[in-house]
Design an enzyme around this catalytic site. Structure first.
Site, PDB file in Angstrom:
ATOM      1  N   ASN A 101       0.881  -1.176   0.000  1.00  0.00           N
ATOM      2  CA  ASN A 101       0.000   0.000   0.000  1.00  0.00           C
ATOM      3  C   ASN A 101       0.910   1.215   0.000  1.00  0.00           C
ATOM      4  O   ASN A 101       1.786   1.331   0.857  1.00  0.00           O
ATOM      5  CB  ASN A 101      -0.867  -0.015   1.270  1.00  0.00           C
ATOM      6  CG  ASN A 101      -1.660   1.262   1.426  1.00  0.00           C
ATOM      7  OD1 ASN A 101      -2.006   1.908   0.445  1.00  0.00           O
ATOM      8  ND2 ASN A 101      -1.958   1.633   2.659  1.00  0.00           N
ATOM      9  N   GLY A 102       0.726   2.101  -0.973  1.00  0.00           N
ATOM     10  CA  GLY A 102       1.584   3.278  -1.068  1.00  0.00           C
ATOM     11  C   GLY A 102       2.085   3.447  -2.492  1.00  0.00           C
ATOM     12  O   GLY A 102       1.497   2.898  -3.426  1.00  0.00           O
ATOM     13  N   GLU A 483     -20.699  20.344   2.222  1.00  0.00           N
ATOM     14  CA  GLU A 483     -20.703  18.934   2.623  1.00  0.00           C
ATOM     15  C   GLU A 483     -21.889  18.192   1.997  1.00  0.00           C
ATOM     16  O   GLU A 483     -21.734  17.070   1.512  1.00  0.00           O
ATOM     17  CB  GLU A 483     -20.739  18.832   4.159  1.00  0.00           C
ATOM     18  CG  GLU A 483     -20.802  17.422   4.709  1.00  0.00           C
ATOM     19  CD  GLU A 483     -19.620  16.530   4.359  1.00  0.00           C
ATOM     20  OE1 GLU A 483     -18.649  17.023   3.764  1.00  0.00           O
ATOM     21  OE2 GLU A 483     -19.702  15.326   4.646  1.00  0.00           O
ATOM     22  N   HIS A 506     -23.536  36.618  -9.153  1.00  0.00           N
ATOM     23  CA  HIS A 506     -22.284  36.983  -9.819  1.00  0.00           C
ATOM     24  C   HIS A 506     -21.889  35.934 -10.859  1.00  0.00           C
ATOM     25  O   HIS A 506     -20.717  35.822 -11.207  1.00  0.00           O
ATOM     26  CB  HIS A 506     -21.180  37.177  -8.780  1.00  0.00           C
ATOM     27  CG  HIS A 506     -21.499  38.280  -7.820  1.00  0.00           C
ATOM     28  ND1 HIS A 506     -21.604  39.597  -8.209  1.00  0.00           N
ATOM     29  CD2 HIS A 506     -21.799  38.266  -6.494  1.00  0.00           C
ATOM     30  CE1 HIS A 506     -21.925  40.347  -7.167  1.00  0.00           C
ATOM     31  NE2 HIS A 506     -22.062  39.555  -6.115  1.00  0.00           N
ATOM     32  N   LYS A 606     -11.618   5.153   1.020  1.00  0.00           N
ATOM     33  CA  LYS A 606     -11.862   5.866   2.268  1.00  0.00           C
ATOM     34  C   LYS A 606     -10.602   6.535   2.798  1.00  0.00           C
ATOM     35  O   LYS A 606     -10.634   7.643   3.301  1.00  0.00           O
ATOM     36  CB  LYS A 606     -12.402   4.897   3.316  1.00  0.00           C
ATOM     37  CG  LYS A 606     -12.771   5.628   4.581  1.00  0.00           C
ATOM     38  CD  LYS A 606     -13.890   4.969   5.292  1.00  0.00           C
ATOM     39  CE  LYS A 606     -14.422   5.835   6.399  1.00  0.00           C
ATOM     40  NZ  LYS A 606     -15.210   6.971   5.929  1.00  0.00           N
TER      41      LYS A 606
END
Ligand code: G6P
Length: 611
Positions: A101-102, A483, A506, A606
């Protein structure tokens, strides 16, 4: 991004790995695989698709007799999702299997080098270089641990790695730099995982690996070494999350479950921190003197956590009369920020692992700032690298779209505002008392909002065919709209934008035409009349308005909006904590109506541990 799990012990590895992968699937879900080291040597089974497909493939190809293995669920970075790009990756000679992972940043240069040495690559991934390099060095030194050391000295970037060597049955080696990885200790068994939910069923005793550390796992235990290969004594932590906390418990989706968990999550976050009508942040080390000495405050975060920061700016500035700058972590880091020893940086992160947020934290720290973080995952990298951390105690959040983490972060930030306002003597005592009293009532009021979820479901059934939706609001309602709009985009794939209502004329108002759906947020009493005027403006251009306001203003709002949702009245700064819930539910039901995969929306993950 990407979830990794590893097992060595006395049980069959396949069920342990699969169980862990199902729990980690939220981290990435475009392909999955396992490598097993048993009687038949090293075997890899992997496929494009979800864990369920891997599960079926293992069923078809099995049974496998192996009590040592590694598993991976992928969120593609280098190389499209495909069977061949799935992890684990094998070295050319088949001696090594690697999950990662990475991102290995210098993979291209290493790949070129190895190709010149006659090594043949199969995939387009950065990870395969680790497997190939391991075999390359192993052929020189014939020692798994030594080969790992050489690889780690050669690679650059971020990684949580799990590695197996066919010549070393019953041994798994793990390494970490800038990507989460934890060790689990069982009776006659040892584990690695990207996060604790993968291990809860088997053990609650864990250690968090630090950058530069390498762990050698066997059924007899785990030995950890630092970057200089010196043994390290790891502190063990006991995790007391219930196994059920990471399961759906009768809800059709994690997202819905987590939305409904918000009253309880807020209760857990808030009640222990309110004593005799005061906010008492016992877990915060900052003293009132230190708070008074700060000359500048930043809030830094990504995604929904950034939106919490947007709300925090309004409340913190109001309560402390200090200016607060809110920055996207990915921008802050490269902005040559004006930060010094008198700066407080509040870092917000559910996972505590978001790479951009982590990098921003380090940048601020290097410039002398004091770091106060608001984090959900205990022991995560951001929590560990901060000077001070306040945990949200929301419990594990599995759905990709955050809900209860957002609400609890907001509650913590509100409490920080009150505590700081008190230390600075800038908060009006009447308001302080009112907010504290309303904080204690939040869980009940949230329950009341949730009880009306069927209204929202009905509106979603009416509106789900819209392909562009605007959210408008002012001040707190504007930040709330950001959100609401993000939730909708993330899981329903409907184009949506959030605008400060005053900005509409605007430019954006040109997009409003007959039938355009506008979600108008008008919970903030002080600006209610302005909200009404903006609604009238968009209605005059043909918009269909779904409005959100407080119960006391429902009747007035009904005069102008096509449909009205309400939340109970509360202290103004707490309105977004209630207002966000109908917006979460709206996004959820819209996504459901459109047949979307609510918990695992396309292209997202996530925990975003790449830049
Ligand atoms: C991802 C998630 C978002 C989250 C963001 C920041 O994009 O999908 O829900 O808000 O990361 O994550 P953090 O864990 O740092 O709060």
């Amino acid at each position: 991004m990407c979830g990794i799990v590893g097992y060595v012990g006395r049980q069959q590895a396949v069920p342990v790995l699969l169980q862990g992968l199902y729990k980690l699937e939220y981290r990435g879900y475009d392909s999955a695989g396992v490598a097993l080291l048993g009687d038949k040597g090293l075997q890899v089974v992997k496929t494009r698709g979800r864990i369920r497909e891997l599960d079926e493939l293992l069923e078809k190809k099995g049974p496998f007799a192996a009590s040592c293995g590694i598993g991976h669920t992928r969120w593609a970075t280098h190389g499209a999702p495909s069977d061949v790009n799935s992890h684990p990756h094998l070295s050319e000679g088949g001696k090594f299997a690697v999950i990662h992972n990475g991102i290995i940043e210098n993979y291209a240069e290493i790949k070129d080098y190895l190709i010149h040495q006659g090594v043949h690559f199969r995939s387009e991934t950065d990870t395969e270089v680790v497997a190939q390099l391991l075999e390359f060095y192993y052929n020189e030194c014939h020692d798994f641990f030594e080969a790992v050391g050489r690889v780690l000295r050669r690679i650059e970037g971020a990684y949580a790695l799990g590695m197996l060597c066919e010549d070393c049955p019953g041994t798994l080696i793990a390494a970490r730099k800038d990507a989460p990885l934890l060790l689990g200790y069982g009776e006659g068994e040892s584990f690695i995982a990207s996060d604790v939910t993968a291990l809860l069923r088997y053990t609650r005793e864990v250690s968090y690996m630090e950058d530069g550390e390498v762990a050698v796992l066997t059924e007899d235990g785990v030995q950890v070494f630092d970057a200089l290969q010196q043994p390290v004594e790891k502190e063990r932590h006991h995790i007391d999350w219930e196994v059920s906390a990471a399961e759906k418990g009768g809800y059709p989706h994690f997202m819905l479950k987590e939305i409904f968990e918000q009253p309880e999550a807020i209760r857990r976050t808030v009640s222990p921190r309110l004593k005799d009508g005061r906010v008492v942040l016992e877990d915060m080390k900052l003293t009132p003197e230190q708070i008074r000495a700060f000359t500048k405050v930043f809030i830094v975060a990504c995604g929904s956590s950034y939106h919490v920061g947007m709300l925090g700016k309004y409340t913190l500035e109001h309560l402390t009369r200090r200016s607060v700058e809110v920055c996207l972590a990915s921008e802050f880091r490269y902005s040559d920020p004006i930060v010094d020893e008198k700066t407080l940086v509040i870092v917000i992160s559910q996972s505590g692992e978001t790479l951009d947020t982590m990098a921003a934290l380090r940048e601020a720290k290097a410039r002398g700032a004091y770091i106060l973080s608001i984090v959900n995952v205990v022991g995560s990298s951001i929590a560990r690298e901060s000077d001070d951390v306040i945990y949200t105690w929301a419990g594990p959040e599995i759905a990709v779209a955050t809900t209860k983490a957002y609400s609890t972060q907001l509650a913590v930030l509100d409490m920080i505002g009150l505590a700081f306002g008190e230390a600075l003597g800038t908060v009006d005592p009447v308001e302080y008392r009112e907010v504290v009293s309303e904080l204690t009532k939040l869980p009940e009021k949230l329950e009341a909002v949730l009880e009306r979820c069927e209204d929202i479901q009905r509106y979603a059934a009416e509106y789900f065919n819209h392909d562009s939706i605007f959210f408008i609001g002012r001040n707190l309602d504007y930040a709330l709209g950001l959100e609401g709009s993000l939730k909708l985009k993330e899981i329903s794939y409907i184009h949506s934008e959030a605008y400060a209502s005053g900005e509409l004329k605007h430019g954006t108002i040109s997009l409003i035409e007959d039938g355009t759906l506008v979600v108008a947020l008008g919970t903030y009493g002080a600006l209610f009349d302005k909200a009404m005027s903006n609604i009238i403006e968009v209605k005059a251009r043909g918009a269909d308005v779904l409005a959100l306001t407080t119960e006391s203003r429902r009747a007035e709002m009904e005069k102008v909006a096509s449909a009205v949702l309400t939340v109970p009245d509360t202290a103004p700064m707490l309105l977004p904590s209630l207002g966000v819930v109908p917006l979460q539910l709206f996004a959820y039901y819209m996504a459901l109506q459109r047949g979307c995969d609510v918990d695992k929306p396309r292209n997202l993950a996530k925990s975003v541990t790449v830049e």
